[in-house]
Design a protein around this motif. Structure first.
Motif, PDB file in Angstrom:
ATOM      1  N   GLU A 167       0.820  -1.211   0.000  1.00  0.00           N
ATOM      2  CA  GLU A 167       0.000   0.000   0.000  1.00  0.00           C
ATOM      3  C   GLU A 167       0.858   1.267   0.000  1.00  0.00           C
ATOM      4  N   THR A 168       2.141   1.108   0.242  1.00  0.00           N
ATOM      5  CA  THR A 168       3.044   2.257   0.320  1.00  0.00           C
ATOM      6  C   THR A 168       3.039   3.079  -0.960  1.00  0.00           C
ATOM      7  N   ASP A 169       2.977   2.427  -2.119  1.00  0.00           N
ATOM      8  CA  ASP A 169       3.078   3.143  -3.387  1.00  0.00           C
ATOM      9  C   ASP A 169       1.926   4.108  -3.623  1.00  0.00           C
ATOM     10  N   SER A 170       0.811   3.920  -2.925  1.00  0.00           N
ATOM     11  CA  SER A 170      -0.327   4.835  -3.101  1.00  0.00           C
ATOM     12  C   SER A 170      -0.340   5.963  -2.075  1.00  0.00           C
ATOM     13  N   ARG A 171       0.608   5.926  -1.148  1.00  0.00           N
ATOM     14  CA  ARG A 171       0.652   6.947  -0.093  1.00  0.00           C
ATOM     15  C   ARG A 171       1.390   8.182  -0.588  1.00  0.00           C
ATOM     16  N   ARG A 172       0.825   9.340  -0.370  1.00  0.00           N
ATOM     17  CA  ARG A 172       1.450  10.609  -0.750  1.00  0.00           C
ATOM     18  C   ARG A 172       1.417  11.560   0.433  1.00  0.00           C
TER      19      ARG A 172
END
Length: 340
Positions: A167-172
């Motif tokens: 899910e890290t890649d969708s965190r901004r």
């Protein structure tokens, strides 16, 4: 002090030229700018004596903290996790305090060392996902050999991974790419080495891992198609060095699954040496061997179960050189006859 030494001290302190400028201005009450730092480093202007003394003092006052090594490659199946596990074990065998951090959502290293116990780690909230996504202190998720069932024989401290980490890649959010570095800073004085197993891609988790590291080794299988992607990971390393982590050092390219009896392997090794001549070193190849499969099935690290095997000794050789800050063992230059 000359420009080369100044640059080395700056990278040791993990400071960009802008960071160094700010620190010198704060400590000395000056108004140096970034171009001035650049002129010093390029020997176009003499370095003031008080600047040299200040930098030397900063280095002397640094506490002994862990060096952080990341194994990274955007290609899967190149021996990245195997190299992480074995280098961590090699460093542990040298008497070092070692922490392995699994940053791969596929959790191969986690499952390999913890077997079914990785489910317990997840339910107890002891995974790298909790650190990155929920700001849990890294110290609270570390598994020690005493925390796991005796039959697992965990060889060193570990931070397990879980698919949640994807899910890290969708965190901004601001500064998210240095979240792992911030987490590691809280435990750096408790270890000699922290080894990070990065995921097989060039996404946020790999950026985080590189931003947190002091050194990176790139495992590459000696297959023609695998070597074609080396430029991509090296380009990413270069960008991280410029933008996030000026102290990051590319220690070398590590050929894996190497079979010296196959002409294609020998050709690929030579191509790597030619292609990387001015950019990086090619390390002593890790031979292809059944000991790695046997160790994985037994839930062991190959260097632990086969310490005297010729297939595992390159890891021990690399670890010894890293730990003693000696030149790393390099791949041999093949003779004309050996290339055939």
């Amino acid at each position: 002090m000359n420009g080369k030494l100044l640059r080395e001290l700056r990278t040791t302190l993990r400071l960009s030229q802008g960071d160094l400028k700010d620190e010198l201005n704060r400590l000395l009450g000056r108004s140096y700018d970034k171009p001035r730092i650049s002129r010093w480093e390029n020997n176009r202007e003499p370095i003031p004596e008080d600047v040299a003394h200040t930098l030397t003092a900063l280095i002397s006052n640094q506490k002994q903290v862990a060096r952080v090594l990341v194994l990274a490659n955007q290609k899967g199946g190149v021996g990245k996790t195997t190299s992480s596990l074995n280098l961590a074990y090699a460093l542990r065998s040298l008497g070092c305090r070692v922490l392995l951090i699994d940053m791969d959502p596929q959790a191969t290293a986690t499952i390999g060392l913890l077997a079914s116990y990785h489910v317990n780690a997840y339910h107890d909230g002891k995974t790298s996902a909790q650190v990155i996504l929920n700001d849990k202190p890294l110290r609270d998720v570390i598994l020690t050999p005493q925390d796991v069932p005796d039959e697992l024989e965990l060889p060193y401290d570990m931070v397990a991974s879980h698919i949640e980490l994807s899910e890290t890649d969708s965190r901004r959010e601001p500064g998210f790419d240095v979240a792992l570095r911030e987490a590691i800073d809280s435990v750096r004085n408790e270890y000699d080495w922290i080894v990070i197993d990065a995921p097989p891609n060039l996404g946020m988790l790999t950026w985080m891992s590189l931003a947190a590291a002091d050194e990176v080794i790139v495992p590459v299988r000696t297959e023609p198609y695998d070597t074609m992607g080396v430029g991509l990971i090296m380009g990413t390393v270069s960008k991280i060095q410029r933008r996030l982590n000026p102290g990051l050092r590319l220690s070398g390219i590590l050929p894996t699954q190497y079979n010296a009896r196959k002409s294609v392997d020998r050709e690929v090794l030579e191509q790597l040496q030619i292609m990387l001549r001015d950019r990086s070193v090619v390390l002593l190849p890790v031979p292809s061997s059944a000991v790695y499969g046997h160790a994985a099935r037994a839930g062991k690290v190959a260097l632990e179960s086969s310490p005297s095997s010729a297939a595992t000794l390159p890891y021990l050789s690399v670890a010894r050189s890293l730990n003693n800050k000696l030149p790393l063992p390099l791949a041999p230059i093949l003779s004309h006859e050996e290339r055939k």
